[in-house]
Scaffold this motif. Structure first.
Motif, PDB file in Angstrom:
ATOM      1  N   THR A   1     -17.017  -2.366   1.626  1.00 54.11           N
ATOM      2  CA  THR A   1     -16.512  -1.070   1.171  1.00 54.11           C
ATOM      3  C   THR A   1     -15.565  -0.483   2.218  1.00 54.11           C
ATOM      4  O   THR A   1     -15.732  -0.712   3.412  1.00 54.11           O
ATOM      5  CB  THR A   1     -17.664  -0.087   0.904  1.00 54.11           C
ATOM      6  OG1 THR A   1     -18.420   0.072   2.130  1.00 54.11           O
ATOM      7  CG2 THR A   1     -18.575  -0.609  -0.194  1.00 54.11           C
ATOM      8  N   PRO A   2     -14.564   0.289   1.788  1.00 52.68           N
ATOM      9  CA  PRO A   2     -13.596   0.839   2.746  1.00 52.68           C
ATOM     10  C   PRO A   2     -14.262   1.781   3.748  1.00 52.68           C
ATOM     11  O   PRO A   2     -15.139   2.577   3.386  1.00 52.68           O
ATOM     12  CB  PRO A   2     -12.613   1.597   1.859  1.00 52.68           C
ATOM     13  CG  PRO A   2     -12.786   1.011   0.496  1.00 52.68           C
ATOM     14  CD  PRO A   2     -14.225   0.625   0.395  1.00 52.68           C
ATOM     15  N   SER A   3     -13.854   1.678   5.019  1.00 49.83           N
ATOM     16  CA  SER A   3     -14.406   2.568   6.043  1.00 49.83           C
ATOM     17  C   SER A   3     -13.332   3.414   6.723  1.00 49.83           C
ATOM     18  O   SER A   3     -13.650   4.408   7.373  1.00 49.83           O
ATOM     19  CB  SER A   3     -15.157   1.768   7.114  1.00 49.83           C
ATOM     20  OG  SER A   3     -14.281   0.913   7.822  1.00 49.83           O
ATOM     21  N   GLY A   4     -12.050   3.034   6.614  1.00 53.04           N
ATOM     22  CA  GLY A   4     -11.005   3.834   7.237  1.00 53.04           C
ATOM     23  C   GLY A   4      -9.722   3.057   7.409  1.00 53.04           C
ATOM     24  O   GLY A   4      -9.537   1.976   6.847  1.00 53.04           O
ATOM     25  N   TYR A   5      -8.826   3.630   8.217  1.00 53.82           N
ATOM     26  CA  TYR A   5      -7.515   3.031   8.455  1.00 53.82           C
ATOM     27  C   TYR A   5      -7.196   3.079   9.952  1.00 53.82           C
ATOM     28  O   TYR A   5      -7.553   4.036  10.649  1.00 53.82           O
ATOM     29  CB  TYR A   5      -6.414   3.778   7.699  1.00 53.82           C
ATOM     30  CG  TYR A   5      -6.539   3.679   6.196  1.00 53.82           C
ATOM     31  CD1 TYR A   5      -5.927   2.639   5.484  1.00 53.82           C
ATOM     32  CD2 TYR A   5      -7.289   4.612   5.477  1.00 53.82           C
ATOM     33  CE1 TYR A   5      -6.051   2.555   4.109  1.00 53.82           C
ATOM     34  CE2 TYR A   5      -7.423   4.528   4.101  1.00 53.82           C
ATOM     35  CZ  TYR A   5      -6.803   3.493   3.427  1.00 53.82           C
ATOM     36  OH  TYR A   5      -6.932   3.401   2.057  1.00 53.82           O
ATOM     37  N   VAL A   6      -6.511   2.031  10.404  1.00 55.82           N
ATOM     38  CA  VAL A   6      -5.973   2.007  11.762  1.00 55.82           C
ATOM     39  C   VAL A   6      -4.451   1.977  11.668  1.00 55.82           C
ATOM     40  O   VAL A   6      -3.888   1.141  10.952  1.00 55.82           O
ATOM     41  CB  VAL A   6      -6.473   0.777  12.553  1.00 55.82           C
ATOM     42  CG1 VAL A   6      -5.741   0.679  13.896  1.00 55.82           C
ATOM     43  CG2 VAL A   6      -7.980   0.853  12.773  1.00 55.82           C
ATOM     44  N   VAL A   7      -3.810   2.904  12.369  1.00 50.22           N
ATOM     45  CA  VAL A   7      -2.351   2.910  12.475  1.00 50.22           C
ATOM     46  C   VAL A   7      -2.021   2.325  13.846  1.00 50.22           C
ATOM     47  O   VAL A   7      -2.215   2.979  14.878  1.00 50.22           O
ATOM     48  CB  VAL A   7      -1.780   4.335  12.334  1.00 50.22           C
ATOM     49  CG1 VAL A   7      -0.260   4.308  12.411  1.00 50.22           C
ATOM     50  CG2 VAL A   7      -2.238   4.959  11.022  1.00 50.22           C
ATOM     51  N   ALA A   8      -1.576   1.075  13.863  1.00 49.16           N
ATOM     52  CA  ALA A   8      -1.424   0.311  15.103  1.00 49.16           C
ATOM     53  C   ALA A   8       0.022   0.347  15.583  1.00 49.16           C
ATOM     54  O   ALA A   8       0.903  -0.260  14.975  1.00 49.16           O
ATOM     55  CB  ALA A   8      -1.879  -1.131  14.881  1.00 49.16           C
ATOM     56  N   VAL A   9       0.259   1.054  16.683  1.00 45.52           N
ATOM     57  CA  VAL A   9       1.611   1.174  17.242  1.00 45.52           C
ATOM     58  C   VAL A   9       1.619   0.530  18.627  1.00 45.52           C
ATOM     59  O   VAL A   9       0.885   0.971  19.517  1.00 45.52           O
ATOM     60  CB  VAL A   9       2.043   2.640  17.341  1.00 45.52           C
ATOM     61  CG1 VAL A   9       3.440   2.750  17.959  1.00 45.52           C
ATOM     62  CG2 VAL A   9       2.018   3.295  15.961  1.00 45.52           C
ATOM     63  N   PRO A  10       2.441  -0.505  18.831  1.00 47.95           N
ATOM     64  CA  PRO A  10       2.541  -1.121  20.160  1.00 47.95           C
ATOM     65  C   PRO A  10       3.343  -0.250  21.105  1.00 47.95           C
ATOM     66  O   PRO A  10       3.867   0.799  20.718  1.00 47.95           O
ATOM     67  CB  PRO A  10       3.263  -2.442  19.869  1.00 47.95           C
ATOM     68  CG  PRO A  10       4.152  -2.106  18.714  1.00 47.95           C
ATOM     69  CD  PRO A  10       3.368  -1.124  17.868  1.00 47.95           C
TER      70      PRO A  10
END
Length: 407
Positions: A125-134
C-alpha cells in the motif's frame, strides 16, 4: 511512513595516507543491522556516497556489497540514493537500471521524469513520496521558463517538483524532499570546506509542501531551527577530519500523514578507529609526545598531536619522534597540530608550516594574502567571485573523464 536518513558516507576516503575501508565497511554493517531492526519503508542517502569522483574498484565493490546487504535486511524497503558534490553523477548512475530491479533508485543528474519516487509499505500500500534532488551547482539549475532569472531558478525548480507531488498526492501521504547543499543559517563546526567557501541557499528557496527535508553536505548533525523538525542534516556516519569531534549517527524519521510534524530519533554509529587529538589542550612538543607513549598498545585510533610553541619552532625530527612513540601500538600518527602563542611581529601574521598550509582552503589563503599585503580584509564581492571560480573548477574536475585528470 518510517524513514532512515543518512548521507555523506565518503566511501574511499583516505586519511593522511591511511586506508579507512575497514571503518567504512563497519559502518555499512551497522547500517544493515539498523535496517534489519527498524524495517523502514524507505532509506535515503542524501549525497556524497563516495569521497572521490573516481572511486577505486575496491571502494565500488564495498558500496555494492554493502547496499545489497542493506536491501536484503529489509526486502520491501525502497532505497533512494542521490549524488553529492563529491560524486560523479555519471559514475553513480552507470548501473541505475540494474539497481532499480533491487528497489534502489539512483539519481545523479537532473531529469524531471525521475525525481519523484513513490514509496510503499511492506504490504504494497502507498506510504508516501520522495522528491530526490542531487547536488546541483547554483549556476546549473535548469530554467523551467526561458525568461527565468538565474538567481530564481533554484526556488522555481524545487517548487515545481513539490507542486507535482501535491498534484498526484490525493491520499495526503507524507512527502520527503532530499537535497545536498548548504542551507543558510546552518552550523558548520569542524567542517572541512575544501572549496574555500560555500554557496548558501535560503531555506525558503527549497519551496513548500514537504513534510521532511533530508539534507546532506554539512557534516555536523543538526535540525534547522524554526522548522518544527522538518529540516535536518543527519551528518556523516564517521568523521572525515579531526575537527569533526562530535557524535555521528543516522536519523530515524516517522511520519503518519502529510502535514504532521516528524518524529525524529538518532541512532549512533560507532567508529572502531576514532580520530583523537592528543593532548586535549596543547602542550610543548616534548610533553605532548610523551603522552603518546602512555597510550594503551591495543588502542586503535588516528592521532593528531596537539602542540604549543612560543617560538614557532618544532624539532626537525618531530614527525619521526611521534611515529616512534607509537611504533609498537595500534594507533596511527597523522600530523602535528601546531598552535602558536603569539604573532611573530606586531601587525604581522606568523609564517605557516606545511601542515597548516594544507589545512587552509584557497579562500583562506587569499584572505591571508590580502590581509598581509594590503592591511585590509578581502571584500565580500571578491570572496563571492572566488567561491564561484572554485566551484567551477570543482565541477569541471567531477565532469572530466578520469583518464584526463592529473594524477
Amino acid at each position: 511512513m518510517k524513514l532512515i536518513h543518512t548521507s555523506d558516507w565518503h566511501l574511499g576516503h583516505v586519511l593522511y595516507g591511511y586506508d579507512r575501508s575497514a571503518e567504512q565497511s563497519t559502518f555499512l554493517h551497522q547500517l544493515t543491522d539498523i535496517v534489519a531492526t527498524e524495517q523502514p519503508d524507505v532509506l535515503v542517502v542524501s549525497g556524497d556516497v563516495y569521497h572521490y569522483a573516481a572511486p577505486s574498484a575496491a571502494t565500488q565493490r564495498m558500496y555494492t556489497d554493502g547496499m545489497l546487504a542493506i536491501r536484503q535486511a529489509c526486502p520491501t524497503m525502497t532505497v533512494v540514493v542521490t549524488a553529492g558534490n563529491h560524486d560523479s553523477p555519471s559514475k553513480l548512475e552507470v548501473d541505475s537500471n540494474l539497481w532499480r530491479h533491487f528497489g534502489v533508485h539512483v539519481i545523479g543528474s537532473i531529469d524531471l521524469t525521475r525525481h519523484i519516487i513513490p514509496v510503499t509499505h511492506a504490504d504494497g500500500t502507498p506510504s508516501g513520496y520522495v522528491v530526490a534532488v542531487p547536488h546541483i551547482y547554483p549556476q546549473n539549475f535548469p530554467a523551467l521558463r526561458p525568461d527565468t532569472p538565474r538567481d530564481q531558478r533554484p526556488s522555481l525548480f524545487f517548487q515545481y517538483l513539490l507542486d507535482e507531488v501535491t498534484r498526484i498526492n490525493t491520499q495526503q501521504l507524507p512527502v520527503i524532499l532530499m537535497a545536498h547543499l548548504a542551507v543558510g543559517g546552518c552550523e558548520m563546526p569542524g567542517h572541512d570546506d575544501v572549496l574555500g567557501g560555500m554557496e548558501y541557499i535560503p531555506l525558503a528557496a527549497l519551496g513548500t509542501g514537504y513534510d521532511y527535508l533530508a539534507l546532506g553536505h554539512i557534516h555536523y548533525p543538526q535540525t534547522l531551527p524554526g522548522t518544527a523538525h522538518r529540516a535536518r542534516y543527519c551528518g556523516t556516519p564517521i568523521p572525515v577530519s579531526f575537527d569533526e569531534a562530535y557524535p555521528h549517527s543516522v536519523t530515524l524519521v516517522t511520519l503518519h500523514r502529510h502535514g504532521d510534524e516528524p518524529q525524529l530519533r538518532t541512532i549512533d554509529i560507532e567508529n572502531p578507529c576514532p580520530l583523537l587529538t592528543l593532548p586535549a589542550q596543547p602542550l610543548p612538543f616534548d610533553q605532548a609526545v610523551a603522552q603518546l607513549e602512555t597510550l594503551p598498545n591495543n588502542l586503535s585510533a588516528y592521532i593528531r598531536l596537539n602542540v604549543r610553541s612560543g617560538d614557532n619552532y618544532l624539532p626537525p625530527d618531530c614527525n619521526e619522534r611521534a611515529i616512534q612513540a607509537l611504533c609498537d601500538k595500534a594507533s596511527r600518527f597523522c600530523y602535528i597540530h601546531l598552535q602558536r602563542e603569539e604573532k611573530s611581529a606586531a601587525g604581522e601574521l606568523p609564517p605557516l608550516t606545511i601542515q597548516e598550509m594544507q589545512q587552509l582552503s584557497p579562500l583562506d589563503i587569499a584572505r591571508r594574502y590580502v590581509r598581509e599585503e594590503e592591511g585590509t580584509e578581502m571584500d565580500d564581492e571578491l570572496c563571492r567571485l572566488m567561491r564561484f571560480a572554485m566551484e567551477q573548477i570543482s565541477q569541471d574536475v567531477h565532469e572530466q573523464p578520469a583518464s584526463r585528470r592529473e594524477p
